[in-house]
Design a protein around this motif. Sequence first.
Motif, PDB file in Angstrom:
ATOM      1  N   GLY A   1      -1.372  -0.351  -7.310  1.00 25.65           N
ATOM      2  CA  GLY A   1      -1.844  -0.617  -5.947  1.00 25.65           C
ATOM      3  C   GLY A   1      -1.172   0.267  -4.907  1.00 25.65           C
ATOM      4  O   GLY A   1      -0.703   1.381  -5.205  1.00 25.65           O
ATOM      5  N   GLU A   2      -1.106  -0.253  -3.666  1.00 22.64           N
ATOM      6  CA  GLU A   2      -0.587   0.578  -2.569  1.00 22.64           C
ATOM      7  C   GLU A   2       0.879   0.967  -2.778  1.00 22.64           C
ATOM      8  O   GLU A   2       1.284   2.072  -2.411  1.00 22.64           O
ATOM      9  N   ASP A   3       1.682   0.064  -3.382  1.00 19.41           N
ATOM     10  CA  ASP A   3       3.104   0.400  -3.592  1.00 19.41           C
ATOM     11  C   ASP A   3       3.221   1.644  -4.481  1.00 19.41           C
ATOM     12  O   ASP A   3       3.996   2.563  -4.194  1.00 19.41           O
ATOM     13  N   ALA A   4       2.443   1.654  -5.556  1.00 18.87           N
ATOM     14  CA  ALA A   4       2.495   2.807  -6.463  1.00 18.87           C
ATOM     15  C   ALA A   4       1.960   4.059  -5.764  1.00 18.87           C
ATOM     16  O   ALA A   4       2.505   5.163  -5.928  1.00 18.87           O
ATOM     17  N   ALA A   5       0.894   3.870  -4.963  1.00 22.53           N
ATOM     18  CA  ALA A   5       0.324   5.017  -4.242  1.00 22.53           C
ATOM     19  C   ALA A   5       1.353   5.615  -3.291  1.00 22.53           C
ATOM     20  O   ALA A   5       1.459   6.846  -3.159  1.00 22.53           O
TER      21      ALA A   5
ATOM     22  N   CYS B   1     -17.391   1.891  -0.815  1.00 17.99           N
ATOM     23  CA  CYS B   1     -17.243   3.351  -1.009  1.00 17.99           C
ATOM     24  C   CYS B   1     -16.097   3.659  -1.972  1.00 17.99           C
ATOM     25  O   CYS B   1     -15.624   4.799  -2.022  1.00 17.99           O
ATOM     26  N   GLY B   2     -15.682   2.662  -2.722  1.00 17.57           N
ATOM     27  CA  GLY B   2     -14.720   2.914  -3.798  1.00 17.57           C
ATOM     28  C   GLY B   2     -13.297   3.144  -3.326  1.00 17.57           C
ATOM     29  O   GLY B   2     -12.503   3.758  -4.037  1.00 17.57           O
ATOM     30  N   VAL B   3     -12.963   2.657  -2.132  1.00 10.93           N
ATOM     31  CA  VAL B   3     -11.595   2.814  -1.629  1.00 10.93           C
ATOM     32  C   VAL B   3     -10.852   1.499  -1.836  1.00 10.93           C
ATOM     33  O   VAL B   3     -11.189   0.483  -1.229  1.00 10.93           O
ATOM     34  N   ARG B   4      -9.851   1.542  -2.715  1.00  8.91           N
ATOM     35  CA  ARG B   4      -9.061   0.336  -3.031  1.00  8.91           C
ATOM     36  C   ARG B   4      -7.605   0.588  -2.635  1.00  8.91           C
ATOM     37  O   ARG B   4      -7.239   1.717  -2.315  1.00  8.91           O
ATOM     38  N   PRO B   5      -6.765  -0.468  -2.662  1.00 10.69           N
ATOM     39  CA  PRO B   5      -5.365  -0.273  -2.221  1.00 10.69           C
ATOM     40  C   PRO B   5      -4.634   0.821  -3.008  1.00 10.69           C
ATOM     41  O   PRO B   5      -3.775   1.517  -2.469  1.00 10.69           O
ATOM     42  N   GLY B   6      -4.985   0.974  -4.283  1.00  6.01           N
ATOM     43  CA  GLY B   6      -4.287   1.989  -5.095  1.00  6.01           C
ATOM     44  C   GLY B   6      -4.946   3.355  -5.081  1.00  6.01           C
ATOM     45  O   GLY B   6      -4.518   4.265  -5.803  1.00  6.01           O
TER      46      GLY B   6
ATOM     47  N   PRO C   1      -6.482   6.728   1.512  1.00  2.03           N
ATOM     48  CA  PRO C   1      -7.581   6.386   2.420  1.00  2.03           C
ATOM     49  C   PRO C   1      -7.525   4.973   2.997  1.00  2.03           C
ATOM     50  O   PRO C   1      -7.829   4.770   4.171  1.00  2.03           O
ATOM     51  N   SER C   2      -7.108   3.961   2.192  1.00  3.03           N
ATOM     52  CA  SER C   2      -7.223   2.588   2.715  1.00  3.03           C
ATOM     53  C   SER C   2      -6.260   2.331   3.867  1.00  3.03           C
ATOM     54  O   SER C   2      -6.469   1.399   4.643  1.00  3.03           O
ATOM     55  N   SER C   3      -5.202   3.147   4.002  1.00  2.43           N
ATOM     56  CA  SER C   3      -4.302   2.942   5.149  1.00  2.43           C
ATOM     57  C   SER C   3      -4.496   4.021   6.219  1.00  2.43           C
ATOM     58  O   SER C   3      -3.795   4.026   7.229  1.00  2.43           O
ATOM     59  N   THR C   4      -5.454   4.954   5.993  1.00  2.32           N
ATOM     60  CA  THR C   4      -5.650   6.052   6.970  1.00  2.32           C
ATOM     61  C   THR C   4      -7.143   6.204   7.309  1.00  2.32           C
ATOM     62  O   THR C   4      -7.648   5.485   8.153  1.00  2.32           O
TER      63      THR C   4
END
Length: 454
Positions: free
Chosen positions: A367-371, A413-418, A397-400
């Motif tokens: 998820g986002e932590d790994a990203a 649109c296929g944007v997930r936390p990771g 993308p999910s945070s920007t």
Amino acid sequence: MSTTATGAAGESTAGSRASATSTAGIHAGWDAGADGHRALTPPIHTASAYAQTSHGALKQLFQRRADGFAYSRSGNPTTAVLEQRITALEHGIGAIAVASGQAATTIALCALAAPGGHVVASSRLYGGTTEFLDDTLADFGVTCTVADPWDLEAWEAAFTDRTRAAIVESIANPGAQLLDLDALTTIAHAHDVPVVVDSTLASPALYRPGDHGADVVVHSATKYLCGHGTTIAGLIVDTGRFDPRRCPERWPRLTTPNRRFGVTFADEYARGGSGLLGYARAKYVTDLGTTLSASSAQQILVGIETLDLRMRKVSADAAALASHLHGLEGVARVEHPTIPGRPDAPLADRDFPRGTSGVFSLELTGGEDAAAVFCDALSLWTIAVNLGDARSLVCHPSSTTHSHLTDAQREACGVRPGTVRLSVGLEDLEELRADLDQALAAASASIGAVTAAA
Ligand SMILES: Cc1ncc(COP(=O)(O)O)c(C=O)c1O
């Protein structure tokens, strides 16, 4: 090649339309022999205004009875060369250069659908476009229905009597999803609705939307057309398919005499020009002041000279990196048309023989932590919200770019936390691959450490 000056009032066509992309990218719109100083590259014309030969000559420009330049907010000789070049590259009938890709989308959709119209939009669009449709365009009284471009029944069902435009991306940002534009435009045209294609990721080096039924093409020239991350710019191209005279009551601002400008814009089609672009320039570019500066136009012209070469390399390298990352530990999924199971693989073979750009995305299992660990661990790839630069870039993308959307919009649109978006630059492929590998190892180790601690 043609050197016809594109007037601020006229939307002249490009000279040689038959040239290959590599040739047109260097020559279209400019002939050194026709320049007074024989300048080999188009000069940057910085003048704000143009001296007229007489009172009557300036009056004629304002009455749209002559082509030429009066004041650079509506166009200047350097942006005119860029307009001719992109017209030639897209095999269109005319183009307008504007201050950003966002301005290009805004103006194209406003010219077609404002006021009070309805737009059918792909569920896979750049986040800024979705925000514009949802918020600002809605403020102008234009409503929008979102449809999955891979679901032709849903696409068909989205059209209403009020629909004035549809918008899709030829290669979607950030998952590089392709679409069957021939099928989508056939449906839209059966409803007499023109289709606007944002072809930023493809560029004319990989795909010409007009060959697949598109009516209008928009580009964020900031990306691949520029190629070096130096300039914000946008382009709107009329492919010559849309003719508002077929349904005059739908586009009264184009098909009836315009009190303000004293012309009927649709009459320009009879002269081989674009009534839509004439209207868009006279009204929106001039009123909103979204002009592209001459210096920016020149930067984009220089970038286009190497477009064809760059697109070949980044497309091949992105495919190689996507295939390398697919199935590695810590990677939940890679979004690229060549990855097994992608429904758009046949479209890649049919419509994109030269590749699908340098953009693709991967989703990290952590998820986002790994990203975050992954992005921070990269050294050759730079964290930045741009794409199409000579440098390889990475963003989350999910945070920007897609952070202002709803969860459902992001999922569509296929944007997930990771999810991490990669834009492959022009560096050495092996060095890029090694950097991704070490960042992935760092991300996996950090997730492993968290799991062990828990
Ligand atoms: C596909 C796409 N279209 C349009 C835009 C907007 O372009 P600009 O940033 O030049 O305004 C972007 C920006 O990222 C984009 O990726």
